[in-house]
Design a protein around this motif. Sequence first.
Motif, short mmCIF file in Angstrom:
data_model
loop_
_atom_site.label_atom_id
_atom_site.label_comp_id
_atom_site.label_asym_id
_atom_site.label_seq_id
_atom_site.Cartn_x
_atom_site.Cartn_y
_atom_site.Cartn_z
N UNK A 1 0.81 -1.22 0.00
CA UNK A 1 0.00 0.00 0.00
C UNK A 1 0.84 1.26 0.00
N UNK A 2 2.08 1.18 -0.48
CA UNK A 2 3.01 2.31 -0.52
C UNK A 2 3.30 2.89 0.87
N UNK A 3 2.95 2.15 1.90
CA UNK A 3 3.21 2.59 3.28
C UNK A 3 4.48 1.88 3.76
N UNK A 4 5.63 2.48 3.49
CA UNK A 4 6.91 1.85 3.81
C UNK A 4 7.65 2.59 4.92
N UNK A 5 7.03 3.56 5.53
CA UNK A 5 7.65 4.25 6.67
C UNK A 5 7.41 3.41 7.92
N UNK A 6 8.13 2.31 8.01
CA UNK A 6 7.94 1.34 9.09
C UNK A 6 8.94 1.65 10.21
N UNK A 7 8.50 1.76 11.45
CA UNK A 7 9.45 1.97 12.55
C UNK A 7 10.40 0.78 12.68
N UNK A 8 11.68 1.07 12.78
CA UNK A 8 12.71 0.03 12.86
C UNK A 8 13.41 0.10 14.22
N UNK A 9 13.92 -1.02 14.72
CA UNK A 9 14.55 -1.02 16.05
C UNK A 9 15.81 -0.18 16.11
N UNK A 10 16.48 0.04 15.00
CA UNK A 10 17.74 0.77 15.03
C UNK A 10 17.54 2.20 15.51
#
Length: 431
Positions: A298-307
């Motif tokens: 869904x073009x929603x790729x701003x995923x929170x990452x652990x880094x």
Amino acid sequence: MPFPRGKKPTVIAGSKIPKLNGKVAEKQQEEGPQVKRSSSPPHGAPKKRTAFVDITNAHKVQICLPGRKKEPVKKTAKKTSSNSSSVSAKNQANLKKSSSVSSEGTTAEKEERKAGGEEEEAQRDAAAPVEELVAAAAPPAGRQLPAHLQRPQIPEEFDIDSGNVDDCCMTPEYAKEIFDYLKQREEKFVLRDYMPQQPSLNPGMRAILIDWLVEVQENFELNHETLYLAVKMTDHYLSLTPVNRENLQLIGSTTMLIASKFEERSPPCVDDFLYICDDAYQREELISMEAGILQTLGFDISIPIPYRFLRRYAKCVSAGMDTLTLARYVCEMSLQEMELVPERGSLLASACLLIALVTKDLGGWSPILRFHSGYQPADLAPVVRKLHAMLSAPPDDKLGAVRSKYSHKVFFEVASLPVVDIDILEKALSQ
């Protein structure tokens, strides 16, 4: 030949300059050295409107304030003898009209003063409603803002952003709110074990793919955020779409390309990713896979990452670079574990940092970490035990990219450090 734009033509000695016509020359002598252009526009042309007054004519401009009598502009007599006759004729004509104008002067002054007074009253009447609206919009002194508009109250002993007040890039005013938002947003991206719905894949194949992506990140000298985001997108895509094992490397390459476009200033091009795949795929296949992954997510790729959470929590305790690197090593090793895929990024980062702090004998989960992370030691216990079992397991020869990377002096050789005893970890978790 036309002259260059922005430059005036220069006259070369000996060059021929066309002479003026006799009638034109006589006309210029009569009118003087400067010919005044007509200010009136041609018939049918729009009127010109300037934003500022012409600076060269500023001495001729008179500012007329409301209620003040206009002062006549003093005209300077022309020195040229050719224009003296025309000026005197105009003066005589004006003297004849002065008798009739003088009788009307008093009434004109009264009308001008009256108009000025009415304009001042109109301005005061127009300003009154605006002042009333501003006063109505302002909240009363005792009234508080709604909860969603109030800034979070940070105790002085837990304030870690006040030292960056002069750095606008660090956004110290919103740092706490930003990470609180990321922590809320990661609830949308919680994954589950998707391997049962992938008949052609197994956890070992996924671990080999992640190990290869670590090599790609190191060879291209990409940011660590790019690696973590690529792994997240790969897991989310695999959780939604069954794939064949032949396309697994194509999926990993494509997610790394998308993450590079999202995180890097100068991302590698498509041909670079085709090269690292040893030309196993065509250019059209990679571009088609890119479109398919973006549409599936869904073009929603701003995923929170652990880094990102890891760096934030390490700042809370002013951890040194060696301690942060050890925590990064543990966190990067966890990317290959299918068992840790469902864990939230903030919780995984907290567990990795706790292991690093205990290994370096820098204490446990302090109150400032509890405040900023929102986790208690009991919340970290299950993830810490899984990470300890991962570090204590014998190394796999097929998965040596992360260990080899963090065995370098640049990374303080943290991969060669002995694993902390589980009893010491349990003691830190019980505090």
